[in-house]
Design a protein around this motif. Sequence first.
Motif, PDB file in Angstrom:
ATOM      1  N   GLY A 195      12.086   0.991  11.600  1.00 28.80           N
ATOM      2  CA  GLY A 195      12.748   1.640  10.482  1.00 28.80           C
ATOM      3  C   GLY A 195      12.719   3.141  10.652  1.00 28.80           C
ATOM      4  N   HIS A 196      13.679   3.821  10.061  1.00 29.30           N
ATOM      5  CA  HIS A 196      13.733   5.275  10.145  1.00 29.30           C
ATOM      6  C   HIS A 196      12.613   5.910   9.321  1.00 29.30           C
ATOM      7  CE1 HIS A 196      17.483   5.430  12.328  1.00 29.30           C
ATOM      8  NE2 HIS A 196      18.046   4.620  11.445  1.00 29.30           N
ATOM      9  N   ALA A 228      15.314  -1.700   6.932  1.00 32.18           N
ATOM     10  CA  ALA A 228      14.605  -1.802   8.209  1.00 32.18           C
ATOM     11  C   ALA A 228      15.262  -2.900   9.032  1.00 32.18           C
ATOM     12  CB  ALA A 228      13.121  -2.109   7.986  1.00 32.18           C
ATOM     13  N   GLY A 229      14.850  -3.028  10.276  1.00 30.05           N
ATOM     14  CA  GLY A 229      15.439  -4.037  11.146  1.00 30.05           C
ATOM     15  C   GLY A 229      14.394  -4.708  12.004  1.00 30.05           C
ATOM     16  N   ALA A 269       0.809  -1.223   0.000  1.00 27.87           N
ATOM     17  CA  ALA A 269       0.000   0.000   0.000  1.00 27.87           C
ATOM     18  C   ALA A 269       0.843   1.275   0.000  1.00 27.87           C
ATOM     19  CB  ALA A 269      -0.951   0.002   1.191  1.00 27.87           C
ATOM     20  N   ILE A 270       2.070   1.190   0.518  1.00 27.70           N
ATOM     21  CA  ILE A 270       2.929   2.377   0.557  1.00 27.70           C
ATOM     22  C   ILE A 270       4.262   2.126  -0.165  1.00 27.70           C
ATOM     23  CG2 ILE A 270       1.891   3.432   2.600  1.00 27.70           C
ATOM     24  CD1 ILE A 270       4.160   2.227   4.275  1.00 27.70           C
ATOM     25  N   GLN A 271       4.281   1.123  -1.027  1.00 27.62           N
ATOM     26  CA  GLN A 271       5.437   0.824  -1.873  1.00 27.62           C
ATOM     27  C   GLN A 271       6.724   0.595  -1.083  1.00 27.62           C
ATOM     28  OE1 GLN A 271       3.415   3.838  -3.030  1.00 27.62           O
ATOM     29  NE2 GLN A 271       2.207   2.079  -3.710  1.00 27.62           N
ATOM     30  N   VAL A 331      12.708   4.548   4.856  1.00 27.26           N
ATOM     31  CA  VAL A 331      11.880   3.383   4.549  1.00 27.26           C
ATOM     32  C   VAL A 331      10.470   3.462   5.131  1.00 27.26           C
ATOM     33  CG1 VAL A 331      12.893   2.102   6.495  1.00 27.26           C
ATOM     34  CG2 VAL A 331      11.833   0.845   4.602  1.00 27.26           C
ATOM     35  N   PHE A 332      10.300   3.962   6.352  1.00 28.71           N
ATOM     36  CA  PHE A 332       8.992   3.984   6.999  1.00 28.71           C
ATOM     37  C   PHE A 332       8.379   5.390   7.015  1.00 28.71           C
ATOM     38  CE2 PHE A 332       9.295  -0.138   9.750  1.00 28.71           C
ATOM     39  CZ  PHE A 332       9.081  -0.890   8.607  1.00 28.71           C
TER      40      PHE A 332
END
Length: 221
Positions: free
Chosen positions: A116-117, A97-98, A68-70, A126-127
């Motif tokens: 994720g940042h 991400a981690g 939904a958010i690629q 990423v987020f």
Amino acid sequence: MTAAVLAAALATGGWLVAHGARDHAPPPQPSRAEAFPAPGEPLLAPGRGERLVPPLPAAPPTRVRIPAIQVDAPLMPLGLLPDRTLAGPPEGDKNLAGWYAGGTPPGSAGTAVVAGHVDTDSGPAVFYNLGALKKGHEVEVARADGRTAVFVIDAIEVYARADFPSAKVYGASRRAEIRLITCGGGFSQEAGAYLGNVVVYAHLAGVRRPPQIAQRAGPGG
């Protein structure tokens, strides 16, 4: 690590509230409609008519996808810093991400944590769009055993740093659940940091297997 110890260790999201916004538009924040109906709602329970998917055996995750958010990003293991807060992925890779490797692997019984940042000095990370997700959207986690755990979002909430509900976010669960966490809650120019966190709650709703696994595995395999 027990849920109680995990909650104490990750009490405020650690590094997630220590990094600041940069010169770009603020990230989207979840609306009240995407939160739980009641602020004090306890840990999730299966909804009426919900198909229960048996938790998977433990296996490290390798990638997280949120169509939904690629988002399509590799996952690295995260540990704890000396002060017992969660270490974060390096900022040099915005699409990274981690997952908290001292806790539950995504897809297994319990509460998995993926962080994720939201942004870095060079722009959105990423987020960044985590707050734009809606209930019912899917989160896919590819695993080292070849399976892909498919989670359905139950709620997205935003919390102030001082009121982060550790027990609710990190507490134990009998079913397979996941929490996605990033910065949010507004940004303080004076402090150079976000004021809180966005948290996505989701439960395991499906499993995709490679053909060779699907042929030999039963419904719970």
